[in-house]
Design a protein around this motif. Structure first.
Motif, mmCIF file in Angstrom:
data_model
loop_
_atom_site.group_PDB
_atom_site.id
_atom_site.type_symbol
_atom_site.label_atom_id
_atom_site.label_comp_id
_atom_site.label_asym_id
_atom_site.label_seq_id
_atom_site.Cartn_x
_atom_site.Cartn_y
_atom_site.Cartn_z
ATOM 1 N N LYS A 158 21.377 0.535 -56.913
ATOM 2 C CA LYS A 158 20.495 1.640 -56.529
ATOM 3 C C LYS A 158 21.143 2.993 -56.839
ATOM 4 C CE LYS A 158 18.080 1.612 -52.808
ATOM 5 N NZ LYS A 158 17.704 1.581 -51.381
ATOM 6 N N ARG A 159 22.449 3.088 -56.592
ATOM 7 C CA ARG A 159 23.152 4.343 -56.876
ATOM 8 C C ARG A 159 23.173 4.616 -58.377
ATOM 9 N NH1 ARG A 159 28.706 5.211 -57.115
ATOM 10 N NH2 ARG A 159 29.032 3.093 -56.327
ATOM 11 N N GLN A 189 20.933 3.671 -60.509
ATOM 12 C CA GLN A 189 19.584 4.085 -60.903
ATOM 13 C C GLN A 189 19.307 5.532 -60.519
ATOM 14 O OE1 GLN A 189 17.210 1.113 -58.931
ATOM 15 N NE2 GLN A 189 17.180 -0.235 -60.722
ATOM 16 N N SER A 190 19.687 5.898 -59.296
ATOM 17 C CA SER A 190 19.407 7.256 -58.822
ATOM 18 C C SER A 190 20.221 8.307 -59.563
ATOM 19 C CB SER A 190 19.671 7.354 -57.315
ATOM 20 O OG SER A 190 21.040 7.111 -57.026
ATOM 21 N N GLU A 191 21.450 7.941 -59.970
ATOM 22 C CA GLU A 191 22.323 8.888 -60.674
ATOM 23 C C GLU A 191 22.234 8.756 -62.185
ATOM 24 O OE1 GLU A 191 26.214 8.228 -59.131
ATOM 25 O OE2 GLU A 191 25.722 8.909 -57.101
#
Length: 429
Positions: A366-367, A369-371
């Motif tokens: 998730k990190r 993807q978000s970054e």
């Protein structure tokens, strides 16, 4: 540099003025000099090592035919020359890093060669551990007299070998010199941090000091086989993580951040090892020693290291807030709770550890993807893949199901990377 070639074009286009162009050129001139000095230091050190090895090979060819007096003169001659060069450097070339590090390296190895040759010539008894210790103690002052970061690094390597050899094979008390010399090196490490925070020698210390300490710490008492060693290890790794995520390392690349890399991947390896039943069985088999906590040095070490990790973790929460804390940063707390419950007869702790690893993998994806970071996304997918592989080993599962899971992970790798690359291109437009 390419930007210096583009300055005339930028001036002509009116993007920058003459004053800005001059400042840019002056800036890159200052950047070029340290690069040249670094190369000079590196080749100077390599040259010193090659010269020393060459002399040893030449002398070794006729060594047996020489008298004791000749051998003794040969043993002390490199030491004398190296001392003269170091003296000249202190008086005339103190600000020249290439001279300082090269001459210090020569003297460091000249001391080791002199000790070994004199011991061999006059048949002085002793083992390798005592030789290494004598060598490191004699060369330790060079770290501050010259001063020399190369000698500091070599000394760290030497005392790590000495500490491991004496601590693991004999008793931790005999390796106390390791801790004395390590504490002695720390002021030099601090000076490097203050004077040259982005220097290469500082980066090398960022790696070697944590590696050395994590390698030696289990030898204290009976910590390596002791029941509380897992708490000590995960607490130290979490302490490394907190240091690696500090403001000082925030803007530095991972290759210069040994604390963060060792703390992160060390914690993962630790969790994967405890995702198997055997590790928990070993703890339960030693549970009889709980009654003798007061006599166990590893119990007090566990309290100290856990307290230190908790303190740094609280400071990090105050600095960045809960939202920016990663799951792996408070693994030491979760594991310590599981560790305590183990003695109450609660089983299947390995499954709880597997859930923790699964959570780390998903949060990492998730990190990423978000970054929009492919490396972080793939790291999360690798963590999940390794977790599935580990469960294949100790869980009965049909080949069809295993095949489906591996295909799913493969599709996940492809789709995750494809989606992230597509997202990047969309943002670029």
């Amino acid at each position: 540099m390419q930007i210096k070639k583009d300055i005339p074009e930028l001036l002509e286009a009116g993007v920058i003025n003459e004053e800005t162009a001059t400042r840019i050129i002056d800036y890159y001139k200052t950047r070029e000099k340290p690069a040249e000095n670094r190369m000079l230091v590196v080749f100077g050190i390599i040259g010193a090592l090659l010269v020393g090895l060459g002399i040893i090979l030449i002398i070794a060819h006729n060594w047996d035919n020489l008298s004791k007096l000749t051998k003794s003169i040969i043993a002390f001659t490199p030491l004398l020359i190296a001392q003269i060069l170091c003296g000249y450097t202190i008086l005339k070339k103190k600000d020249n890093k290439a001279w300082t590090e090269t001459c210090s390296t020569l003297l460091f190895f000249a001391v080791g060669a002199a000790i070994s040759m004199i011991s061999q010539i006059y048949h002085i008894e002793g083992d390798l551990d005592s030789f290494i210790l004598s060598w490191m103690l004699l060369c330790f002052p060079l770290i501050y007299v010259m001063p020399s970061s190369v000698v500091s690094l070599f000394t760290l390597i030497g005392i790590t070998y000495y500490g491991a050899s004496t601590g693991y094979s004999r008793h931790w008390v005999e390796s106390y010199w390791y801790y004395v010399i390590l504490i002695g090196i720390l002021p030099h490490y601090y000076l490097l941090y203050k004077k040259s925070p982005l220097g290469n020698f500082t980066a090398f210390h960022h790696w070697l000091i944590p590696i050395s300490f994590i390698w030696i710490i289990p030898s204290l008492g009976k910590a390596y086989d002791g029941i509380f060693f897992p708490i000590i290890l995960i607490s130290i790794l979490s302490t490394y993580l907190s240091i690696g995520y500090s403001d000082y390392f925030k803007l530095q690349s991972l290759k210069r951040n040994g604390y963060r890399v060792l703390g992160y991947f060390g914690s993962l390896i630790f969790l994967f090892s405890f995702s198997f039943q055997d590790e928990w069985n070993r703890i339960r088999n030693n549970s009889s020693s709980i009654s003798s906590l007061a006599d166990s040095i590893d119990f007090y070490l566990a309290l100290f290291t856990f307290g230190l990790a908790t303190l740094l973790f609280i400071l990090r929460i105050r600095t960045v807030g809960w939202k920016n804390i990663q799951v792996i940063e408070f693994v030491f707390i979760m594991f310590s709770i599981l560790f305590c419950f183990t003695f109450n007869g609660i089983w299947h702790m390995q499954w709880i550890v597997s859930i923790i690893i699964l959570t780390i993998g998903i949060s990492t994806i998730k990190r990423g993807q978000s970054e929009s970071q492919l490396s972080t996304l793939n790291l999360g997918l690798i963590i999940l893949s390794l977790l599935i592989f580990c469960r294949f080993i100790d869980t009965e599962m049909s080949f069809v199901l295993r095949g489906i899971l591996f295909v799913s992970i493969g599709v996940g790798f492809f789709m995750g990377n494809y989606w992230l690359i597509k997202k990047r291109k969309r943002h670029e437009k």
